[in-house]
Design a protein around this motif. Structure first.
Motif, mmCIF file in Angstrom:
data_model
loop_
_atom_site.group_PDB
_atom_site.id
_atom_site.type_symbol
_atom_site.label_atom_id
_atom_site.label_comp_id
_atom_site.label_asym_id
_atom_site.label_seq_id
_atom_site.Cartn_x
_atom_site.Cartn_y
_atom_site.Cartn_z
ATOM 1 N N GLU A 201 80.582 -58.114 48.603
ATOM 2 C CA GLU A 201 81.182 -56.811 48.298
ATOM 3 C C GLU A 201 80.747 -56.329 46.912
ATOM 4 O O GLU A 201 80.476 -55.145 46.719
ATOM 5 N N CYS A 202 80.672 -57.236 45.950
ATOM 6 C CA CYS A 202 80.201 -56.861 44.607
ATOM 7 C C CYS A 202 78.759 -56.369 44.674
ATOM 8 O O CYS A 202 78.402 -55.381 44.025
ATOM 9 N N TRP A 203 77.941 -57.039 45.468
ATOM 10 C CA TRP A 203 76.551 -56.620 45.633
ATOM 11 C C TRP A 203 76.483 -55.231 46.278
ATOM 12 O O TRP A 203 75.703 -54.379 45.850
ATOM 13 N N VAL A 204 77.313 -55.004 47.294
ATOM 14 C CA VAL A 204 77.329 -53.705 47.985
ATOM 15 C C VAL A 204 77.691 -52.596 47.003
ATOM 16 O O VAL A 204 77.057 -51.536 46.969
ATOM 17 N N GLU A 205 78.719 -52.822 46.194
ATOM 18 C CA GLU A 205 79.138 -51.803 45.222
ATOM 19 C C GLU A 205 78.040 -51.540 44.196
ATOM 20 O O GLU A 205 77.749 -50.388 43.862
ATOM 21 N N LYS A 206 77.412 -52.587 43.691
ATOM 22 C CA LYS A 206 76.336 -52.425 42.720
ATOM 23 C C LYS A 206 75.172 -51.649 43.343
ATOM 24 O O LYS A 206 74.610 -50.740 42.725
ATOM 25 N N LYS A 207 74.833 -51.983 44.564
ATOM 26 C CA LYS A 207 73.744 -51.305 45.275
ATOM 27 C C LYS A 207 74.080 -49.831 45.506
ATOM 28 O O LYS A 207 73.209 -48.952 45.372
ATOM 29 N N ALA A 208 75.326 -49.545 45.840
ATOM 30 C CA ALA A 208 75.738 -48.154 46.063
ATOM 31 C C ALA A 208 75.533 -47.322 44.799
ATOM 32 O O ALA A 208 75.005 -46.200 44.858
ATOM 33 N N ILE A 209 75.923 -47.862 43.661
ATOM 34 C CA ILE A 209 75.743 -47.134 42.401
ATOM 35 C C ILE A 209 74.259 -46.876 42.145
ATOM 36 O O ILE A 209 73.862 -45.761 41.789
ATOM 37 N N GLU A 210 73.442 -47.893 42.359
ATOM 38 C CA GLU A 210 71.992 -47.727 42.172
ATOM 39 C C GLU A 210 71.441 -46.649 43.104
ATOM 40 O O GLU A 210 70.631 -45.806 42.687
ATOM 41 N N ASP A 211 71.882 -46.658 44.355
ATOM 42 C CA ASP A 211 71.388 -45.691 45.338
ATOM 43 C C ASP A 211 71.813 -44.261 44.998
ATOM 44 O O ASP A 211 71.020 -43.324 45.110
ATOM 45 N N TYR A 212 73.072 -44.084 44.589
ATOM 46 C CA TYR A 212 73.534 -42.740 44.227
ATOM 47 C C TYR A 212 72.789 -42.227 42.995
ATOM 48 O O TYR A 212 72.424 -41.058 42.924
ATOM 49 N N LYS A 213 72.558 -43.096 42.017
ATOM 50 C CA LYS A 213 71.807 -42.679 40.826
ATOM 51 C C LYS A 213 70.375 -42.297 41.204
ATOM 52 O O LYS A 213 69.841 -41.313 40.692
ATOM 53 N N ALA A 214 69.767 -43.055 42.088
ATOM 54 C CA ALA A 214 68.412 -42.730 42.541
ATOM 55 C C ALA A 214 68.401 -41.391 43.288
ATOM 56 O O ALA A 214 67.493 -40.579 43.103
ATOM 57 N N ALA A 215 69.413 -41.150 44.108
ATOM 58 C CA ALA A 215 69.481 -39.893 44.866
ATOM 59 C C ALA A 215 69.582 -38.692 43.938
ATOM 60 O O ALA A 215 69.037 -37.622 44.240
ATOM 61 N N MET A 216 70.240 -38.864 42.806
ATOM 62 C CA MET A 216 70.372 -37.747 41.864
ATOM 63 C C MET A 216 69.011 -37.306 41.314
ATOM 64 O O MET A 216 68.874 -36.182 40.847
ATOM 65 N N LYS A 217 68.015 -38.151 41.417
ATOM 66 C CA LYS A 217 66.687 -37.796 40.912
ATOM 67 C C LYS A 217 65.941 -36.855 41.847
ATOM 68 O O LYS A 217 65.058 -36.129 41.412
ATOM 69 N N TRP A 218 66.288 -36.856 43.133
ATOM 70 C CA TRP A 218 65.525 -36.016 44.063
ATOM 71 C C TRP A 218 66.362 -35.005 44.830
ATOM 72 O O TRP A 218 65.817 -34.089 45.431
ATOM 73 N N VAL A 219 67.665 -35.118 44.814
ATOM 74 C CA VAL A 219 68.516 -34.144 45.510
ATOM 75 C C VAL A 219 68.623 -32.885 44.653
ATOM 76 O O VAL A 219 68.920 -32.956 43.462
ATOM 77 N N THR A 220 68.371 -31.728 45.279
ATOM 78 C CA THR A 220 68.414 -30.468 44.536
ATOM 79 C C THR A 220 69.571 -29.560 44.958
ATOM 80 O O THR A 220 69.963 -28.689 44.193
ATOM 81 N N HIS A 221 70.117 -29.756 46.144
ATOM 82 C CA HIS A 221 71.210 -28.903 46.623
ATOM 83 C C HIS A 221 72.423 -29.092 45.708
ATOM 84 O O HIS A 221 72.898 -30.212 45.530
ATOM 85 N N PRO A 222 72.932 -27.993 45.124
ATOM 86 C CA PRO A 222 74.012 -28.131 44.138
ATOM 87 C C PRO A 222 75.293 -28.769 44.696
ATOM 88 O O PRO A 222 75.944 -29.548 44.002
ATOM 89 N N ASP A 223 75.648 -28.446 45.933
ATOM 90 C CA ASP A 223 76.861 -29.034 46.515
ATOM 91 C C ASP A 223 76.689 -30.527 46.782
ATOM 92 O O ASP A 223 77.622 -31.313 46.601
ATOM 93 N N VAL A 224 75.505 -30.897 47.210
ATOM 94 C CA VAL A 224 75.232 -32.315 47.460
ATOM 95 C C VAL A 224 75.218 -33.070 46.136
ATOM 96 O O VAL A 224 75.782 -34.162 46.023
ATOM 97 N N ARG A 225 74.617 -32.481 45.123
ATOM 98 C CA ARG A 225 74.601 -33.122 43.802
ATOM 99 C C ARG A 225 76.031 -33.316 43.287
ATOM 100 O O ARG A 225 76.359 -34.367 42.753
ATOM 101 N N ARG A 226 76.864 -32.305 43.470
ATOM 102 C CA ARG A 226 78.257 -32.402 43.035
ATOM 103 C C ARG A 226 78.977 -33.523 43.792
ATOM 104 O O ARG A 226 79.718 -34.311 43.198
#
Length: 132
Positions: free
Chosen positions: A75-100
């Protein structure tokens, strides 16, 4: 993640079940947030994909016999991975509502960090008792 918490709750020490339930509730909010956003943007209901649900159930089933320490590590690994994935997504997601939505979700995920440290400390304490 919500399904993993749902499945794992019965395999953890009773005093940590409320924490697992809190994690599950937060993950359920994330699912609702993104489903609603998907429906709003596409004007369609979210397609049902059962593969992630089945995968979570299989993972929970496989981990359960190894005990709560393995469950918490996973579970700790899953949570850490989720944070990494969301941070990575912020680099390429441009839709303002999705970014929010991602930013709101990241705040929730980062709030889990103190809880994760509580789980780690609990595991360390229990290992000390077991070794003694």
């Amino acid at each position: 993640a919500a399904e993993l918490y749902r499945r794992h709750i019965r395999h953890v020490p009773k005093k940590l079940r409320p924490l697992m339930q809190d994690f599950r509730d937060v993950e359920d909010r994330h699912v609702k947030r993104f489903r609603g956003l998907y429906a709003e943007i596409t004007k369609r209901s979210q397609p049902h994909c059962f593969i992630p649900l089945w995968t979570a159930r299989i993972a929970a089933y496989v981990l359960a016999p190894f005990g709560w320490k393995i469950i918490f590590r996973f579970e700790c690994w899953v949570e850490k991975k989720a944070i990494e994935d969301y941070k990575a997504a912020m680099k390429w997601v441009t839709h303002p509502d999705v970014r929010r939505a991602i930013k709101e979700t990241l705040k929730d995920e980062e709030l889990h960090a103190p809880y994760l440290e509580t789980l780690r400390a609990f595991c360390r304490d229990e290992e000390h008792h077991i070794d003694a």
